[in-house]
Design a protein around this motif. Structure first.
Motif, PDB file in Angstrom:
ATOM      1  N   ALA A  70       0.833  -1.208   0.000  1.00  0.00           N
ATOM      2  CA  ALA A  70       0.000   0.000   0.000  1.00  0.00           C
ATOM      3  C   ALA A  70       0.864   1.253   0.000  1.00  0.00           C
ATOM      4  N   VAL A  71       1.921   1.242   0.832  1.00  0.00           N
ATOM      5  CA  VAL A  71       2.826   2.391   0.882  1.00  0.00           C
ATOM      6  C   VAL A  71       3.489   2.600  -0.473  1.00  0.00           C
ATOM      7  N   LEU A  72       4.014   1.539  -1.046  1.00  0.00           N
ATOM      8  CA  LEU A  72       4.738   1.663  -2.315  1.00  0.00           C
ATOM      9  C   LEU A  72       3.817   2.089  -3.449  1.00  0.00           C
ATOM     10  N   THR A  73       2.586   1.598  -3.444  1.00  0.00           N
ATOM     11  CA  THR A  73       1.639   1.997  -4.489  1.00  0.00           C
ATOM     12  C   THR A  73       1.349   3.487  -4.410  1.00  0.00           C
ATOM     13  N   ASP A  74       1.131   3.983  -3.193  1.00  0.00           N
ATOM     14  CA  ASP A  74       0.845   5.417  -3.058  1.00  0.00           C
ATOM     15  C   ASP A  74       2.077   6.278  -3.290  1.00  0.00           C
ATOM     16  N   VAL A  75       3.244   5.828  -2.859  1.00  0.00           N
ATOM     17  CA  VAL A  75       4.434   6.648  -3.060  1.00  0.00           C
ATOM     18  C   VAL A  75       4.806   6.693  -4.546  1.00  0.00           C
ATOM     19  N   ARG A  76       4.520   5.623  -5.290  1.00  0.00           N
ATOM     20  CA  ARG A  76       4.729   5.667  -6.736  1.00  0.00           C
ATOM     21  C   ARG A  76       3.748   6.643  -7.396  1.00  0.00           C
ATOM     22  N   SER A  77       2.518   6.656  -6.897  1.00  0.00           N
ATOM     23  CA  SER A  77       1.535   7.613  -7.418  1.00  0.00           C
ATOM     24  C   SER A  77       1.971   9.046  -7.131  1.00  0.00           C
ATOM     25  N   TYR A  78       2.507   9.241  -5.922  1.00  0.00           N
ATOM     26  CA  TYR A  78       2.989  10.579  -5.545  1.00  0.00           C
ATOM     27  C   TYR A  78       4.076  11.056  -6.501  1.00  0.00           C
ATOM     28  N   TRP A  79       5.046  10.194  -6.795  1.00  0.00           N
ATOM     29  CA  TRP A  79       6.149  10.627  -7.648  1.00  0.00           C
ATOM     30  C   TRP A  79       5.746  10.695  -9.119  1.00  0.00           C
ATOM     31  N   THR A  80       4.782   9.907  -9.530  1.00  0.00           N
ATOM     32  CA  THR A  80       4.245  10.055 -10.884  1.00  0.00           C
ATOM     33  C   THR A  80       3.643  11.445 -11.059  1.00  0.00           C
ATOM     34  N   GLU A  81       2.994  11.913 -10.021  1.00  0.00           N
ATOM     35  CA  GLU A  81       2.379  13.244 -10.039  1.00  0.00           C
ATOM     36  C   GLU A  81       3.391  14.355  -9.818  1.00  0.00           C
ATOM     37  N   THR A  82       4.351  14.144  -8.911  1.00  0.00           N
ATOM     38  CA  THR A  82       5.220  15.216  -8.424  1.00  0.00           C
ATOM     39  C   THR A  82       6.526  15.341  -9.185  1.00  0.00           C
ATOM     40  N   PHE A  83       7.065  14.244  -9.678  1.00  0.00           N
ATOM     41  CA  PHE A  83       8.386  14.272 -10.292  1.00  0.00           C
ATOM     42  C   PHE A  83       8.472  15.248 -11.467  1.00  0.00           C
ATOM     43  N   PRO A  84       7.514  15.264 -12.407  1.00  0.00           N
ATOM     44  CA  PRO A  84       7.629  16.213 -13.527  1.00  0.00           C
ATOM     45  C   PRO A  84       7.645  17.669 -13.075  1.00  0.00           C
ATOM     46  N   ALA A  85       6.839  17.995 -12.075  1.00  0.00           N
ATOM     47  CA  ALA A  85       6.795  19.379 -11.588  1.00  0.00           C
ATOM     48  C   ALA A  85       8.063  19.759 -10.839  1.00  0.00           C
ATOM     49  N   THR A  86       8.748  18.776 -10.297  1.00  0.00           N
ATOM     50  CA  THR A  86       9.961  19.026  -9.515  1.00  0.00           C
ATOM     51  C   THR A  86      11.205  19.045 -10.387  1.00  0.00           C
ATOM     52  N   PHE A  87      11.205  18.261 -11.458  1.00  0.00           N
ATOM     53  CA  PHE A  87      12.412  18.094 -12.283  1.00  0.00           C
ATOM     54  C   PHE A  87      12.141  18.426 -13.756  1.00  0.00           C
ATOM     55  N   ASP A  88      11.671  19.629 -13.969  1.00  0.00           N
ATOM     56  CA  ASP A  88      11.580  20.212 -15.323  1.00  0.00           C
ATOM     57  C   ASP A  88      10.826  19.340 -16.325  1.00  0.00           C
ATOM     58  N   GLY A  89       9.710  18.778 -15.894  1.00  0.00           N
ATOM     59  CA  GLY A  89       8.848  18.040 -16.808  1.00  0.00           C
ATOM     60  C   GLY A  89       9.261  16.610 -17.079  1.00  0.00           C
ATOM     61  N   LYS A  90      10.352  16.160 -16.492  1.00  0.00           N
ATOM     62  CA  LYS A  90      10.801  14.785 -16.712  1.00  0.00           C
ATOM     63  C   LYS A  90       9.809  13.806 -16.091  1.00  0.00           C
ATOM     64  N   GLU A  91       9.465  12.758 -16.822  1.00  0.00           N
ATOM     65  CA  GLU A  91       8.479  11.794 -16.345  1.00  0.00           C
ATOM     66  C   GLU A  91       9.104  10.811 -15.354  1.00  0.00           C
ATOM     67  N   TRP A  92       8.281  10.361 -14.413  1.00  0.00           N
ATOM     68  CA  TRP A  92       8.716   9.369 -13.445  1.00  0.00           C
ATOM     69  C   TRP A  92       8.804   7.997 -14.092  1.00  0.00           C
ATOM     70  N   GLU A  93       9.849   7.260 -13.775  1.00  0.00           N
ATOM     71  CA  GLU A  93      10.009   5.882 -14.234  1.00  0.00           C
ATOM     72  C   GLU A  93      10.042   4.968 -13.019  1.00  0.00           C
ATOM     73  N   ASP A  94       9.197   3.944 -13.038  1.00  0.00           N
ATOM     74  CA  ASP A  94       9.159   3.013 -11.913  1.00  0.00           C
ATOM     75  C   ASP A  94      10.469   2.228 -11.836  1.00  0.00           C
ATOM     76  N   LEU A  95      10.704   1.611 -10.686  1.00  0.00           N
ATOM     77  CA  LEU A  95      11.950   0.877 -10.486  1.00  0.00           C
ATOM     78  C   LEU A  95      12.022  -0.313 -11.429  1.00  0.00           C
ATOM     79  N   SER A  96      13.073  -0.371 -12.215  1.00  0.00           N
ATOM     80  CA  SER A  96      13.208  -1.445 -13.201  1.00  0.00           C
ATOM     81  C   SER A  96      13.478  -2.783 -12.545  1.00  0.00           C
ATOM     82  N   GLY A  97      14.128  -2.760 -11.373  1.00  0.00           N
ATOM     83  CA  GLY A  97      14.454  -4.014 -10.688  1.00  0.00           C
ATOM     84  C   GLY A  97      13.377  -4.502  -9.751  1.00  0.00           C
ATOM     85  N   GLY A  98      12.433  -3.639  -9.413  1.00  0.00           N
ATOM     86  CA  GLY A  98      11.300  -4.050  -8.598  1.00  0.00           C
ATOM     87  C   GLY A  98      11.524  -3.935  -7.099  1.00  0.00           C
TER      88      GLY A  98
END
Length: 470
Positions: A70-98
């Protein structure tokens, strides 16, 4: 002494005292298990938090991994929403290794990437940049955190590790950190991850998460868990692997919680001050940074008198040195609702009840537990000298702020009466657990430890000007 995880950025340093294998190199925080309620929104009665943990590798599907999922699902949602606004429009990429759950109680449990065997993860959670994975001990870390500090502590730990994944995606590579250790010391990297965790928890507190929720009164227990991971007393901030003292770690979390991810992303060695320090003398190290009760009271009261006399005079007031008394007179003080140390406006007296609770605080937490209580009562003498009210929320905040302003002056000193390593840790512990330093003459104080720490920090970093004395 600490377990080292190859190519991994770790949260836990030191690991919890309850992990027996590392007990000798930890600092315990006394306390009983807390009841803080669930952080999970009951969106599905059959699946707490509405989360299927099957995306977690090696999961047992149990309650701990359900919470982690539950924590990881919400924190991924948070960074999907927040990362572009924080880092010049760059999209969030989920962890490739899991994500890996590790059963460290089993001898034949599979190991996650970056370690040789499951037992290497005991009492730990980490992000490994070379494999882009997050792993945690579901047997001896997350259950212990949940039991002692509540589920919000699990949220904080995993959000911190995701903060390291954010750093990797923002361009900070292990090679760059190794090539520029002065620019990217470990203590700075850890502060930024703590800050990112604070920003995420604020998002949850604001009701924006789909599966998690957190109330203000649960933040105190979460911060208690964070300070459990402070460095051993006497660690230099320049030491390889230094994570920070309690003040450093709580400060970073509160900065993220109050100001968001953009502030966290801007943290650098140029704009961040750390309070962690090593011992300056062999004698102080031998004492563990603590003075006996009577010696501490004698030393600090002379210094408090000089400091607060200056504050009052700078504000145009007239200072009268308070009389310090103890024994039966303390119980008769009109301000006895203030706790074991009280300021009595009638007679300009500070009464110290040196029985039971105060010596216990001094022994179990450390000498600056006594120090911060004395500083707050000298702060009350300051308000009285300036003709300010001694009751009400404004007075309560001023007392905490003035305690911080005095503490801040000790940080800057290199000789005379000064702070020992661990003193700020002791102040943070007192502020989280007790409201004594902020009690007004009616015995009322700010409700949450989180807010008490916040006001104290402001005074520590900005001085008496932050205390609104004019």
């Amino acid at each position: 002494m600490r377990t080292r995880l190859p190519a991994a950025v770790r949260l836990v340093a030191p690991v919890l005292l309850l992990v027996a294998s590392l007990a000798a190199c930890t600092n315990a925080i006394a306390g009983e298990p807390v009841s803080t309620g669930s952080v999970l929104s009951e969106t599905n009665p059959d699946q707490p938090g509405g989360i299927d943990p099957s995306f977690v590798k090696n999961t047992d599907g149990g309650p701990i991994d359900q919470l982690a999922a539950a924590v990881l699902t919400d924190v991924r949602s948070y960074w999907t929403e927040t990362f572009p606004a924080t880092f010049d429009g760059k999209e969030w990429e989920d962890l490739s290794g899991g994500y890996y759950s590790v059963d460290t109680s089993s001898d034949d449990a599979p190991a996650p990437p970056c370690v040789q065997q499951a037992s290497d993860v005991e009492g730990n959670a980490f992000y490994c940049p070379s494999e882009d994975v997050i792993a945690w001990d579901r047997a001896a870390l997350l259950p212990v955190l949940k039991e002692r500090f509540g589920e919000a502590a699990v949220m904080l730990v995993l959000a911190h590790e995701m903060g390291h994944a954010v750093q990797r995606r923002a361009g900070l590579t292990p090679d760059e950190q190794r090539a520029n250790p002065e620019r990217y010391p470990t203590i700075l990297i850890e502060a930024q991850a703590d800050c990112y965790a604070g920003a995420f928890v604020r998002w949850v507190a604001d009701g924006k998460a789909a599966h998690l929720q957190v109330a203000d009164d649960r933040l105190d227990a979460a911060l208690e868990s964070l300070i459990t991971f402070r460095d051993p007393v006497g660690t230099e901030q320049t030491d390889e692997g230094a994570h920070g003292d309690s003040f450093d770690r709580v400060s970073a979390f509160q900065d993220g919680y109050g100001s968001g991810a953009t502030l966290c992303a801007d943290i650098s060695i140029d704009n961040r001050t750390f309070t962690q320090r090593g011992f300056r003398s062999a004698a102080d190290a031998e004492r563990g940074g603590n003075l006996p009760f009577d010696q501490l009271v004698t030393s600090i009261t002379e210094d408090l008198t000089a400091y607060f006399a200056t504050v009052v005079r700078e504000q145009g007031g007239t200072w009268t040195d308070p009389t310090l008394t103890s024994g039966e007179a303390a119980a008769e003080c009109a301000g006895s609702e203030q706790g074991p140390i009280a300021f009595c406006a009638e007679g300009d007296a500070i009464e110290v009840t040196a029985e039971e609770e105060l010596p216990k605080l001094h022994t179990e937490i450390g000498d600056y537990a006594t120090g911060i209580l004395l500083a707050s009562r000298y702060g009350m003498a300051t308000l009285d000298a300036l003709g300010k009210p001694l009751e009400g929320e404004r007075a309560q905040r001023q007392l905490l702020c003035l305690s911080g302003s005095y503490t801040g002056t000790l940080l800057a000193r290199t000789e005379g009466f000064t702070l020992s390593p661990g003193d700020l840790d002791e102040a943070i512990q007192v502020l989280l657990r007790y409201d004594y330093p902020g009690r007004d003459t009616a015995g009322e104080a700010i409700d949450t430890g989180y807010e008490r720490v916040s006001v104290f920090r402001k005074g520590t970093l900005e001085g008496p000007a932050a205390c609104e004395l004019t």
